[in-house]
Design an enzyme around this catalytic site. Structure first.
Site, PDB file in Angstrom:
ATOM      1  N   CYS A   2       0.823  -1.205   0.000  1.00  0.00           N
ATOM      2  CA  CYS A   2       0.000   0.000   0.000  1.00  0.00           C
ATOM      3  C   CYS A   2       0.860   1.258   0.000  1.00  0.00           C
ATOM      4  O   CYS A   2       1.903   1.304   0.638  1.00  0.00           O
ATOM      5  CB  CYS A   2      -0.881   0.055   1.242  1.00  0.00           C
ATOM      6  SG  CYS A   2      -1.943  -1.359   1.432  1.00  0.00           S
ATOM      7  N   ARG A  27       5.540  -0.329  -5.880  1.00  0.00           N
ATOM      8  CA  ARG A  27       5.492  -1.041  -4.597  1.00  0.00           C
ATOM      9  C   ARG A  27       4.603  -2.279  -4.659  1.00  0.00           C
ATOM     10  O   ARG A  27       4.721  -3.161  -3.814  1.00  0.00           O
ATOM     11  CB  ARG A  27       4.953  -0.097  -3.512  1.00  0.00           C
ATOM     12  CG  ARG A  27       5.854   1.070  -3.228  1.00  0.00           C
ATOM     13  CD  ARG A  27       5.109   2.159  -2.490  1.00  0.00           C
ATOM     14  NE  ARG A  27       4.710   1.771  -1.157  1.00  0.00           N
ATOM     15  CZ  ARG A  27       5.433   1.984  -0.066  1.00  0.00           C
ATOM     16  NH1 ARG A  27       6.591   2.579  -0.148  1.00  0.00           N
ATOM     17  NH2 ARG A  27       4.994   1.623   1.121  1.00  0.00           N
ATOM     18  N   TRP A  72      -2.974  -2.813  -1.409  1.00  0.00           N
ATOM     19  CA  TRP A  72      -2.579  -4.227  -1.588  1.00  0.00           C
ATOM     20  C   TRP A  72      -3.397  -4.979  -0.542  1.00  0.00           C
ATOM     21  O   TRP A  72      -3.151  -4.832   0.663  1.00  0.00           O
ATOM     22  CB  TRP A  72      -1.083  -4.369  -1.348  1.00  0.00           C
ATOM     23  CG  TRP A  72      -0.498  -5.701  -1.668  1.00  0.00           C
ATOM     24  CD1 TRP A  72      -0.066  -6.144  -2.887  1.00  0.00           C
ATOM     25  CD2 TRP A  72      -0.223  -6.762  -0.753  1.00  0.00           C
ATOM     26  NE1 TRP A  72       0.452  -7.412  -2.779  1.00  0.00           N
ATOM     27  CE2 TRP A  72       0.367  -7.822  -1.482  1.00  0.00           C
ATOM     28  CE3 TRP A  72      -0.418  -6.934   0.629  1.00  0.00           C
ATOM     29  CZ2 TRP A  72       0.764  -9.021  -0.889  1.00  0.00           C
ATOM     30  CZ3 TRP A  72      -0.016  -8.126   1.205  1.00  0.00           C
ATOM     31  CH2 TRP A  72       0.561  -9.157   0.448  1.00  0.00           C
ATOM     32  N   ASN A  98      -2.473   2.771   5.696  1.00  0.00           N
ATOM     33  CA  ASN A  98      -1.609   1.603   5.473  1.00  0.00           C
ATOM     34  C   ASN A  98      -1.396   0.929   6.820  1.00  0.00           C
ATOM     35  O   ASN A  98      -1.319   1.606   7.836  1.00  0.00           O
ATOM     36  CB  ASN A  98      -0.225   2.021   4.959  1.00  0.00           C
ATOM     37  CG  ASN A  98      -0.272   2.575   3.559  1.00  0.00           C
ATOM     38  OD1 ASN A  98      -1.301   2.510   2.899  1.00  0.00           O
ATOM     39  ND2 ASN A  98       0.834   3.122   3.120  1.00  0.00           N
ATOM     40  N   GLY A  99      -1.231  -0.388   6.803  1.00  0.00           N
ATOM     41  CA  GLY A  99      -1.001  -1.105   8.059  1.00  0.00           C
ATOM     42  C   GLY A  99      -2.192  -1.989   8.374  1.00  0.00           C
ATOM     43  O   GLY A  99      -3.059  -2.214   7.515  1.00  0.00           O
ATOM     44  N   GLU A 480      18.191 -17.921  -5.614  1.00  0.00           N
ATOM     45  CA  GLU A 480      17.820 -16.614  -6.164  1.00  0.00           C
ATOM     46  C   GLU A 480      17.273 -16.766  -7.589  1.00  0.00           C
ATOM     47  O   GLU A 480      16.292 -16.127  -7.953  1.00  0.00           O
ATOM     48  CB  GLU A 480      19.038 -15.679  -6.103  1.00  0.00           C
ATOM     49  CG  GLU A 480      18.834 -14.295  -6.674  1.00  0.00           C
ATOM     50  CD  GLU A 480      17.693 -13.500  -6.064  1.00  0.00           C
ATOM     51  OE1 GLU A 480      17.134 -13.906  -5.037  1.00  0.00           O
ATOM     52  OE2 GLU A 480      17.332 -12.466  -6.648  1.00  0.00           O
ATOM     53  N   LYS A 484      13.449 -15.771  -8.726  1.00  0.00           N
ATOM     54  CA  LYS A 484      13.167 -14.831  -9.828  1.00  0.00           C
ATOM     55  C   LYS A 484      12.167 -15.431 -10.814  1.00  0.00           C
ATOM     56  O   LYS A 484      11.185 -14.806 -11.177  1.00  0.00           O
ATOM     57  CB  LYS A 484      14.440 -14.494 -10.620  1.00  0.00           C
ATOM     58  CG  LYS A 484      15.469 -13.610 -10.001  1.00  0.00           C
ATOM     59  CD  LYS A 484      15.120 -12.156  -9.942  1.00  0.00           C
ATOM     60  CE  LYS A 484      14.355 -11.893  -8.684  1.00  0.00           C
ATOM     61  NZ  LYS A 484      15.083 -11.543  -7.510  1.00  0.00           N
ATOM     62  N   GLU A 487       8.712 -15.867  -9.241  1.00  0.00           N
ATOM     63  CA  GLU A 487       8.033 -14.594  -8.980  1.00  0.00           C
ATOM     64  C   GLU A 487       7.408 -13.996 -10.231  1.00  0.00           C
ATOM     65  O   GLU A 487       6.295 -13.484 -10.176  1.00  0.00           O
ATOM     66  CB  GLU A 487       9.049 -13.555  -8.450  1.00  0.00           C
ATOM     67  CG  GLU A 487       9.350 -13.633  -6.987  1.00  0.00           C
ATOM     68  CD  GLU A 487      10.328 -12.532  -6.550  1.00  0.00           C
ATOM     69  OE1 GLU A 487      10.150 -12.002  -5.465  1.00  0.00           O
ATOM     70  OE2 GLU A 487      11.278 -12.221  -7.299  1.00  0.00           O
ATOM     71  N   HIS A 503      18.698 -36.875  -2.942  1.00  0.00           N
ATOM     72  CA  HIS A 503      17.934 -37.272  -1.758  1.00  0.00           C
ATOM     73  C   HIS A 503      16.477 -36.832  -1.838  1.00  0.00           C
ATOM     74  O   HIS A 503      15.800 -36.755  -0.811  1.00  0.00           O
ATOM     75  CB  HIS A 503      18.594 -36.688  -0.498  1.00  0.00           C
ATOM     76  CG  HIS A 503      19.991 -37.172  -0.282  1.00  0.00           C
ATOM     77  ND1 HIS A 503      20.291 -38.484  -0.017  1.00  0.00           N
ATOM     78  CD2 HIS A 503      21.181 -36.517  -0.342  1.00  0.00           C
ATOM     79  CE1 HIS A 503      21.599 -38.619   0.107  1.00  0.00           C
ATOM     80  NE2 HIS A 503      22.169 -37.439  -0.088  1.00  0.00           N
ATOM     81  N   LYS A 601       6.516  -4.844  -3.672  1.00  0.00           N
ATOM     82  CA  LYS A 601       7.942  -4.518  -3.584  1.00  0.00           C
ATOM     83  C   LYS A 601       8.344  -4.291  -2.143  1.00  0.00           C
ATOM     84  O   LYS A 601       9.437  -4.649  -1.725  1.00  0.00           O
ATOM     85  CB  LYS A 601       8.201  -3.264  -4.418  1.00  0.00           C
ATOM     86  CG  LYS A 601       9.655  -2.828  -4.475  1.00  0.00           C
ATOM     87  CD  LYS A 601      10.471  -3.783  -5.297  1.00  0.00           C
ATOM     88  CE  LYS A 601      11.923  -3.399  -5.414  1.00  0.00           C
ATOM     89  NZ  LYS A 601      12.738  -4.569  -5.794  1.00  0.00           N
TER      90      LYS A 601
HETATM   91  C1  G6P Z   1       9.179  -8.710  -1.022  1.00  0.00           C
HETATM   92  C2  G6P Z   1       9.632  -8.544  -2.452  1.00  0.00           C
HETATM   93  C3  G6P Z   1      10.940  -9.305  -2.666  1.00  0.00           C
HETATM   94  C4  G6P Z   1      11.971  -8.824  -1.664  1.00  0.00           C
HETATM   95  C5  G6P Z   1      11.472  -9.005  -0.223  1.00  0.00           C
HETATM   96  C6  G6P Z   1      12.393  -8.355   0.791  1.00  0.00           C
HETATM   97  O1  G6P Z   1       8.758 -10.004  -0.809  1.00  0.00           O
HETATM   98  O2  G6P Z   1       8.650  -9.016  -3.350  1.00  0.00           O
HETATM   99  O3  G6P Z   1      11.409  -9.062  -3.988  1.00  0.00           O
HETATM  100  O4  G6P Z   1      13.161  -9.525  -1.857  1.00  0.00           O
HETATM  101  O5  G6P Z   1      10.199  -8.369  -0.079  1.00  0.00           O
HETATM  102  O6  G6P Z   1      12.385  -6.956   0.617  1.00  0.00           O
HETATM  103  P1  G6P Z   1      13.460  -5.995   1.191  1.00  0.00           P
HETATM  104  O7  G6P Z   1      12.988  -4.623   0.797  1.00  0.00           O
HETATM  105  O8  G6P Z   1      13.488  -6.193   2.673  1.00  0.00           O
HETATM  106  O9  G6P Z   1      14.762  -6.335   0.574  1.00  0.00           O
END
Ligand code: G6P
Length: 606
Positions: A2, A27, A72, A98-99, A480, A484, A487, A503, A601
């Protein structure tokens, strides 16, 4: 997640609010809305993107003050009714929030008993009604918000406008809010990026702060009615370019920005004469580093994967037990905190609620936490007080790329610094410095010659699942890469240390299953090669990320080579083709690369 944007001043508010919302889009959100005051308060809200909101707005909306929101969903589905702003029953108050209001259910019930009809399923709406009820007592907006928030439990960044008063009242507890001070105009935003187009003069509200804004004044106080000690500051103006330019997507732009971002990160932080790193913001002397009993790193998502790489580097170079923790798990496992241990909070946004809570837990138990943070002035940067800014510049695609690389670079420099205080020779230190200084150029040269990325995309795009395997320092790189692709292309992905594949995950393999191996030329390469054979024997198609000129290339069906680099720094090279595979697969599948469904984000709820 948000986002809030507000304006009060001499100009028409709606274009400024829309532009603010556009800058908050990255975001992650599912619906938007805005409220503009011109005598009455007009509210417009809509499920979908800011552009869809723009399409339902009248040609002009008269009014010089207003508030806007990207939502969101947490409480209540993604509907127009649940979108913000929320008006009170008689329309005297309109809020964006927000929150999470934790006692919303109880507050709803008591409002219902008083005959107030709530129209949305959100926790936020109760605040509008309670503020209106409190306003009826003394017609004092600031006091009404203060009294209302004292009845709420939870977290908030909240802004309220009032039908009969020309002011915006806002308050923060757990969700960021930043006031931008212009000339005869004020802005409020949950994100400093959205303010830079208007002003550099800002006030980061602290938890417990309440602020009353008119076009020409800011009055700060606390929720309890006392004076706030919060002070204004000037935003850094070398933060970097946050517009798309000629790139089709932010993710691609940010992948290509990695060489320069890395240069910003390492510039001035390497001491060749001593063969060490010099991260001044940590405020840690060699004597202090020599006494550290263990190191813990915390993060979520991509930041956790970077923390895992940092863990391996610190342990290897400094010979100190080092642990990486997922922030959301950490606090709830009642961790043992050693007052002399080092703790690092790794985060791009500096706002991730899970990481914030973990930091508070450590601080409560007498530990110190250092930030490894991208966003300057963010909540985590301020809460830690000490740390390393990774200097990636604005990262707008939800899928993190250049921030990951800079976290790894920053943690490498820390590993070097603590390693030199405890274990490694100057010569080994200089070698690593040399390696780090080469990395930006090597990433650049890889980006000029990316190899058969599109052949890899052909193998993964219709797969039921994709397995990512690597050993040692490449195991977190595999995670990672999997994160990616999952996501942004919505393909189920599994990442495992290559030796563990036999395993369990081996059961998934059938003729044609794509397996992505990360196999730089290091001491575990031959072991990784065995895992490749085991996969091939079961009909898997191997996409191999390897170093240029390495004979392991014979083992892959699709081979993508990266320039050779210092062994401990290979993640900075091997991750780049994984980012490109994810990007091009998502594109091929018609996915929204920069704003993948359901993700945000900056995740500001636990
Ligand atoms: C969210 C985002 C990820 C990010 C994670 C941590 O889940 O979608 O892409 O890696 O938060 O965010 P930060 O801002 O703490 O690195």
């Amino acid at each position: 997640m948000c986002g809030i944007f507000g304006y009060i001043g001499p100009h028409q508010a709606s274009p400024i609010l829309l532009e603010g919302l556009r800058r908050l889009e990255y975001r992650g959100y599912d619906s938007t809305g805005l409220a503009v005051k011109n005598g009455a308060i007009s509210i417009y809200k809509k499920v979908g993107k800011v552009q869809q909101l723009r399409e339902i707005l009248p040609q002009t909306i008269e009014g010089n003050m207003g508030i806007a929101h990207t939502r969101w969903a947490t409480h209540g589905g993604v509907t127009d009714e649940n979108s913000h702003p929320h008006p009170s029953a008689q329309g005297k108050v309109v809020i964006v929030h927000n929150g999470i209001i934790e006692n919303a259910r109880m507050l709803r019930t008591s409002l219902n008993v008083q005959g107030v009809k709530l129209v949305s399923e959100t926790d936020s709406e109760v605040l509008a009604h309670i503020i209106e009820r409190e306003l009826s007592i003394d017609d004092n907006p600031e006091e009404a918000v203060r009294r209302a928030l004292r009845q709420a439990r939870g977290t908030w960044g909240i802004c309220a406008v009032f039908k009969d008063h020309d002011m915006i009242v806002c308050a923060r507890n757990g969700s960021p809010l930043i006031i931008g001070q212009g000339i005869n105009e004020m802005f409020i935003s949950s994100d400093p990026h959205a303010l830079t187009a208007h002003t550099q003069q800002v006030i980061y509200l602290e938890d417990g702060d309440l602020a009353t804004l008119t076009a020409t004044s800011v009055k700060l106080s606390t929720l309890t009615g006392g004076d706030s000690s919060t002070k204004g500051t000037t935003l850094e103006n070398d933060w970097g370019e946050s517009e798309l330019g000629d790139y089709p997507h932010f993710m691609l732009k940010e992948i290509y920005e990695q060489p320069d971002a890395l240069r910003h990160c390492i510039n001035g932080r390497l001491d060749r004469t001593r063969g060490s790193g010099k991260l001044g913001g940590l405020k840690l002397s060699p004597a202090a580093l020599a006494k550290v009993p263990h190191v813990r790193l915390l993060g979520c998502g991509t930041s956790y994967n970077a923390a895992e790489i940092g863990r391996l580097l610190i342990e290897k170079l400094a010979r100190i037990p080092t642990f990486a923790h997922i922030s959301s798990e950490f606090r709830h496992n009642d961790p043992v905190i050693h007052p002399s241990a080092l703790h690092f909070a790794v985060t791009q946004s500096g706002e991730t609620a899970d990481t914030l809570s973990a930091i508070k837990e450590i601080q409560l138990k007498g530990g110190n936490v250092h930030g490894v943070v991208n966003v300057v002035g963010s909540s985590i940067a301020r809460l830690c007080g000490r740390g390393v800014y990774i200097h990636s510049g604005p990262e707008q695609a939800v899928a993190s790329t250049k921030a990951f690389s800079n976290m790894v670079a920053a943690l490498s420099m820390f590993a070097l610094q603590i390693g030199r205080s405890r274990n490694i020779s100057k010569e080994r230190g200089v070698e690593l410095i040399h390696g780090l200084q080469q990395v930006p150029h090597l990433v650049e040269s890889y980006l000029e010659n990316q190899g058969p990325i599109l052949e890899a995309v052909e193998l993964v795009k219709n797969a039921k699942s994709v397995l990512f395997l690597g050993r040692g320092i490449s195991a977190p790189v595999a995670k990672e890469g999997a994160l990616k692709l999952m996501e942004i292309a919505y393909i189920p992905c599994l990442a495992y240390p290559a030796g563990e594949m036999k395993h369990g995950p081996i059961a998934l393999l059938e003729e044609g299953s794509p397996v992505i191996f990360i196999a730089p030329n290091d001491h575990v390469k031959t072991k990784t090669a065995s895992a490749i054979h085991e996969c091939r024997a079961r009909g898997a198609k191997i996409i191999l990320i390897h170093e240029e000129g390495d004979e392991i290339a014979e083992e892959g069906d699709v081979c993508i080579s990266v320039p050779p680099v210092h062994n401990l720094l290979s993640p900075l090279l091997t991750v780049v083709p994984l980012q490109l595979i994810a990007y091009h697969t998502a594109l091929e599948l018609g996915c929204d690369v920069d704003r993948p469904r359901n993700l945000a984000k900056s995740v500001t709820v636990e």
